[in-house]
Design a protein around this motif. Structure first.
Motif: not given
Length: 433
Positions: A107-117, A152-163, A183-188
């Motif tokens: 659960t901890f890892v899942g919520l961490l991925v949900l939060f940052c991604g 407070h959220l700028k530092h935690w945004m990690m869509i680039d890391v997800y890609i 389809l959602s890959l170029p959207v990401l």
């Protein structure tokens, strides 16, 4: 009406709030009386950016935020990657890995991925929209919480890391199955550009200045005689006399040196302790052709090298081994220099501090890869993937090293600098983009 001589004397002996900056890095009070919209201003002592000049409009920020929110719809609904495994098509969406991690007991890892991604970028877009609503309606509380979220959220945004994590998964799965990009890959990719533009464009200081202008709020000028006693709000950057809370956004601005050091030490100790099980306990378990393959972070890197995936092995090695260790050692070094009151190399230590803060999020690559792999191959078939408990320890390392960097006030690095606070000015004519 005062005479021209008196007016000149008053202008010379006072600074307006818009002409002053208290450096967020070293705490020096800096006067910047003439700064154009296309100029940037930097602290003459530590080179921290004091003023980010641009001509962006709030309506443009709203447009980007709305586009970002709309892009989340296909990202959630449609897969970004599919594989054909033993004749069956398996899809992966952004939230599938989170659900499966929670179902597997992580659960901890899942919520961490949900939060940052997911939660951070969507909340950032919402905060920009609500900030502009607050400007239109002159709503103080809405503006306050919107800018609090942006700050407070700028530092935690990690869509680039997800890609980057998606790219790593593609390389790792190439030998096992056929890959089909969804389809959602170029959207990401477009969403990452939108979020990056928002991070660059949105300035809480600009928004609060606009809010003051809409309300016709006039901030009193600051006498030069009390420059050494000034503080600035870390969120709205209003320069003001020493107080416990900002007079504009009501955020706490009292700097407690001992509390900053204690919090940094506490976070760093937790991260250091968690680093041992994170590298000893298996972080992933792969069942292939009836064989159980348990991998720690290091053995996973060796496995990638043996499979001729040298580039991916280097990325994982740097992100999951080098970066966490470097963050811990870097923060530890800064704390020791503060404790022993070092009086040299302040600017180099300041650079180290910013590097430590920037590289922190890239350790999330391994956890994002894990969530994507779990989505694609955890289907109870011949090829099966599940996380190991080392992932929990590694998640603790990632979070607490980032918290340690956030808790450390960089002004402590400059506490023993020989210069005393005074007013300086330095600006560049480079257009901000």
């Amino acid at each position: 009406m005062c005479s021209s001589k008196q007016a000149s004397h008053r202008q010379h002996s006072h600074y307006s709030n818009s002409e002053l900056r208290v450096c967020q890095g070293c705490g020096m009070t800096v006067g910047a009386p003439i700064i154009e919209d296309n100029q940037n201003a930097y602290c003459p002592r530590c080179d921290t950016q004091l003023y980010r000049g641009h001509r962006h409009t709030c309506s443009g920020d709203v447009a980007l935020s709305v586009v970002g929110l709309l892009l989340f719809i296909p990202v959630i609904m449609f897969p970004f990657l599919s594989i054909r495994l033993f004749g069956e098509y398996i899809d992966a969406t952004l939230l599938d890995g989170v659900v499966l991690l929670i179902d597997e007991g992580f659960t901890f890892v899942g919520l961490l991925v949900l939060f940052c991604g997911f939660l951070v970028p969507i909340t950032l877009c919402v905060c920009v929209v609500t900030a502009n609503i607050a400007l239109k309606r002159h709503h103080f509380s809405l503006m306050r919480w919107s800018m609090f979220g942006v700050y407070h959220l700028k530092h935690w945004m990690m869509i680039d890391v997800y890609i980057v994590s998606i790219a790593i998964c593609c390389f790792k799965l190439t030998d096992y199955s056929d890959l089909i990009f969804g389809l959602s890959l170029p959207v990401l990719g477009v969403l990452q550009l939108v979020c990056l533009a928002l991070v660059i464009r949105v300035s809480p200081r600009k928004y609060w200045q606009t809010f003051d202008e809409h309300l016709c709020t006039v901030r009193p000028n600051v006498p030069k005689s009390i420059l050494s006693e000034l503080k600035d709000c870390p969120q709205c950057h209003l320069v003001q006399t020493a107080s416990s809370h900002c007079v504009r956004c009501h955020q706490p601005i009292t700097f407690n040196e001992s509390r900053s050091l204690q919090a940094t030490w506490a976070f760093l100790i937790v991260a250091t302790i968690a680093l041992i099980p994170a590298n000893v306990i298996p972080i992933s378990i792969l069942f292939a052709n009836g064989a159980r393959l348990e991998d720690t972070i290091f053995s996973g890197v060796i496995s990638l090298v043996n499979n001729d995936m040298l580039v991916i092995a280097i990325i994982i090695f740097v992100a999951s081994i080098v970066v966490p260790v470097a963050k811990i050692l870097g923060i530890f070094y800064l704390l020791l220099c503060i404790h022993f009151k070092r009086t040299v190399y302040h600017k180099q230590r300041m650079m180290l501090f910013y590097i430590v803060k920037w590289i922190g999020k890239w350790s999330m690559v391994d956890l994002f890869v894990m969530s994507i792999m779990l989505t694609l191959v955890d289907r109870g078939q011949i090829l099966n993937f599940t996380p190991g408990y080392g992932a929990v320890a590694f998640g603790i390392v990632v979070i607490f090293t980032m918290l340690a960097a956030d808790a450390l006030n960089p002004k402590l690095i400059w506490k023993n600098h020989s210069d005393t606070p005074s007013t300086h000015s330095k600006s560049t004519g480079d257009t901000f983009s």
